[in-house]
Structure formats: C-alpha cells, structure tokens
Design an enzyme around this catalytic site. Structure first.
Site, PDB file in Angstrom:
ATOM      1  N   HIS A 223       0.874  -1.179   0.000  1.00 39.70           N
ATOM      2  CA  HIS A 223       0.000   0.000   0.000  1.00 39.70           C
ATOM      3  C   HIS A 223       0.910   1.227   0.000  1.00 39.70           C
ATOM      4  O   HIS A 223       1.424   1.634   1.045  1.00 39.70           O
ATOM      5  CB  HIS A 223      -0.883  -0.033   1.254  1.00 39.70           C
ATOM      6  CG  HIS A 223      -1.903   1.063   1.319  1.00 39.70           C
ATOM      7  ND1 HIS A 223      -3.260   0.806   1.371  1.00 39.70           N
ATOM      8  CD2 HIS A 223      -1.791   2.408   1.363  1.00 39.70           C
ATOM      9  CE1 HIS A 223      -3.926   1.944   1.441  1.00 39.70           C
ATOM     10  NE2 HIS A 223      -3.050   2.941   1.438  1.00 39.70           N
ATOM     11  N   HIS A 225       1.887   5.270  -0.915  1.00 43.02           N
ATOM     12  CA  HIS A 225       1.452   6.634  -1.172  1.00 43.02           C
ATOM     13  C   HIS A 225       2.480   7.300  -2.078  1.00 43.02           C
ATOM     14  O   HIS A 225       3.653   6.941  -2.067  1.00 43.02           O
ATOM     15  CB  HIS A 225       1.294   7.415   0.135  1.00 43.02           C
ATOM     16  CG  HIS A 225       0.058   7.053   0.890  1.00 43.02           C
ATOM     17  ND1 HIS A 225      -0.599   7.936   1.717  1.00 43.02           N
ATOM     18  CD2 HIS A 225      -0.661   5.903   0.947  1.00 43.02           C
ATOM     19  CE1 HIS A 225      -1.670   7.347   2.248  1.00 43.02           C
ATOM     20  NE2 HIS A 225      -1.718   6.112   1.796  1.00 43.02           N
ATOM     21  N   CYS A 256      -3.958  10.370   4.680  1.00 41.98           N
ATOM     22  CA  CYS A 256      -4.071   9.819   6.016  1.00 41.98           C
ATOM     23  C   CYS A 256      -4.362  10.947   6.981  1.00 41.98           C
ATOM     24  O   CYS A 256      -3.541  11.856   7.130  1.00 41.98           O
ATOM     25  CB  CYS A 256      -2.785   9.105   6.437  1.00 41.98           C
ATOM     26  SG  CYS A 256      -2.858   8.470   8.131  1.00 41.98           S
TER      27      CYS A 256
END
Length: 316
Positions: A223, A225, A256
């Site tokens: 995952h 970013h 986030c």
C-alpha cells in the site's frame, strides 16, 4: 508485443520475473473518501462502488465501522452497506477498529474485515491511542471472533518505511510487528508506506527480511502513497518479490488524517496502465475505470490527481 498508445492502452511489453496476474485491492470508497473534506452522500458512495465493480475491480473496500466522531465522512456505514447489492463475486472488505466495529460489520453480513495497526509507537498512539502491544492485544479477540464467523481478515500495518515523528523505521521492528499480526491469524497483511517515503531498495530490503522470517509473498499486499512520486517504482519492486496484491485508490483519492505529510494513494489507473503495459492481467477495463474517477472528481469539485486519468480524459 500487443496493443499500443493512442487507443487508451499502453504497448504491452512483458518483463521477466513478474506475476502473471495482480489482484488490485481498491481502497477509494474507504481510504479515499475518508480523507476528503467533502462528505459524499451515501447514494453517491453506493454508485461509486457499483461503477468500480462495473470496471472490473473484484476487491473494493467499501467503508469503515469506526466511531463517527473519528471519521465523520464514513458515518453512514450502516446505511451504505445494504445498498451494495447485486455485486456477486465482489469482495467488499470493511475496516473494523475494535470489537464494536466488528459487531456492526458482522450484523450486516460483511464477508471480509480489516484491522489497522502500526509498526511505530508514535503512530499507534496518534491513530489508536494505544501502544503497539496494546493495539495487538485489542486486535487478538477481534481477529479470533472474525475467524470463528468464517470471515476473512486483512491486517494493515502502517508506517512500515518511515514515521513523521520517529523518522526511518528499522526493518526488524516492521518484521516483528508483521509476524505478530500474521500469528494472530490475519489472512493477508498489507504493508503501508503511510507517508510515502519508501524507495525501491527499501521495499526490496523489507520484503527480503520478511522472507527470511518465513513470510511468503502470497500473504502480503503493498500500500504505497505517492508523496515523492515513488509509488509505481515501489510497486514494481514488490512485484519482483512475488507480491501480487496491490492496494490502490481510484483517481488517486486519499491520504491519512493522522499523518499530515501523507498525500494521495497510488492511483488505480496509474497502476493499471503500468500492469497492462507489462502484460500482467488485472481484469480491469481502464476506460471504464477512468470514466468512474472523472465522475467522482466532478462530485468532489476538483480534478483527479491521477496522471493516467488526466491523460486519457483529455483524449476524449
């Protein structure tokens, strides 16, 4: 070589040593929308999920059963989930922060749930108001009860590469917490680069360290970013290790809320463009996916940050 540019498709040039297929774990409806200032109406969220499924995505993280005070954008979880009907063969994971969240999810028939942990003490405190050990202790009965209910469990581990308060995170620290979550019984562990500071060498080193501890790539997801533009490079590094589940967010939605330096997730369209160019099967129709992200961007009142969405939508 097949296909080619100019038709909304990349030229297909396979590379050695990569998976033949990748399962995209779409997080836009949950991780994406929870970080938008705009609170999206429930009927729009439901249509978003249906459109993503129509584009060929088979795992779509629908919502989070967290207290509305913490994530008001997802306060309508109980109203949304029953609207997600007629999606046979589609996995609709939901995030459950604790036992109460699990109760709410199971009551609606959720087939996959996810818990969200941290590799660092600072983020565990900021996100869960607990130490790492206390959060693992909280997850243990949640995972156990979910498994008893024949529910799949995903584990998220955030701050695997860097922490805004603590800086670089030691590989051994990430491996230790990863091993603990897997030992609790999570079926799949998603390694999160929450603030987007990972580089391919770092990804390679972490996956090698996990492999040395007996963690197979089949139980891992990544995952990333795109804070520093490294998400696709990092994904390719993970694919070379045999990881074949990749988290992404349609249109690049999301960040986030507890790590202010975090920018958007890897855009699903950018990921699909790369994977299709490598000859890796995804089952996703890139044109339909792009149209879906354009549609959602219009409802949010801003353009999509995805480079592929911009490129393809400008061709129309």
């Amino acid at each position: 070589m097949t296909d080619g540019p100019g038709h909304g498709l990349p030229m297909t040039v396979p590379a050695r040593g990569l998976p033949s297929a990748v399962r995209i774990h779409e997080v836009g409806p949950r991780d994406g929308l929870q970080n938008e200032q705009t609170v999206v109406p429930v009927e729009v969220k439901a249509e978003f999920v249906h459109r993503l499924a129509g584009a060929g995505l088979r795992t779509i993280e629908a919502t989070s059963f967290v207290h509305p005070r913490w994530v008001p954008q997802l306060a309508d979880a109980e109203e949304l989930y029953p609207r997600l009907t007629g999606l046979d063969g589609i996995r609709l994971p939901v995030l459950v922060p604790n036992a109460r969240g699990l109760d709410r999810a199971l009551a609606l028939g959720a087939g996959t749930v996810a818990v969200f942990g941290s590799a660092t003490e600072s983020f565990a405190k900021a996100n869960l108001n607990r130490t790492v050990e206390e959060s693992l202790a909280m997850f243990e009965p949640v995972v156990g009860r979910a498994k008893e209910a024949n529910t799949e469990v995903r584990g998220y581990l955030s701050m695997c590469f860097g922490d805004p308060w603590e800086g670089p995170v030691a590989l051994e620290q990430v491996v230790r917490v990863s091993r603990r979550l897997l030992d609790l019984g999570v079926d799949e562990l998603s390694l999160g680069d929450t603030i987007g500071v990972a580089t391919p060498g770092h990804v390679d080193a972490l996956l090698h360290a996990l492999g040395e501890e007996g963690v197979p790539p089949e139980r891992l997801a990544v995952h990333f970013h795109d804070t520093y533009g490294q998400a696709l490079a990092n994904t390719l590094a993970a694919l070379r290790h045999g990881v074949s589940t990749v988290d992404a967010s349609a249109g690049g939605l999301g960040g986030c809320p507890y790590a202010k330096s975090a920018t958007g997730n890897l855009a699903t369209e950018d990921l699909v463009w790369m994977l299709h160019g490598l000859g890796i099967e995804t089952g996703v129709d890139l044109g339909q996916l792009t149209a879906t992200s354009v549609w959602m961007a219009e409802r949010l009142g801003r353009p999509s940050p995805s480079r592929t969405v911009r490129a393809l939508s400008h061709k129309e």
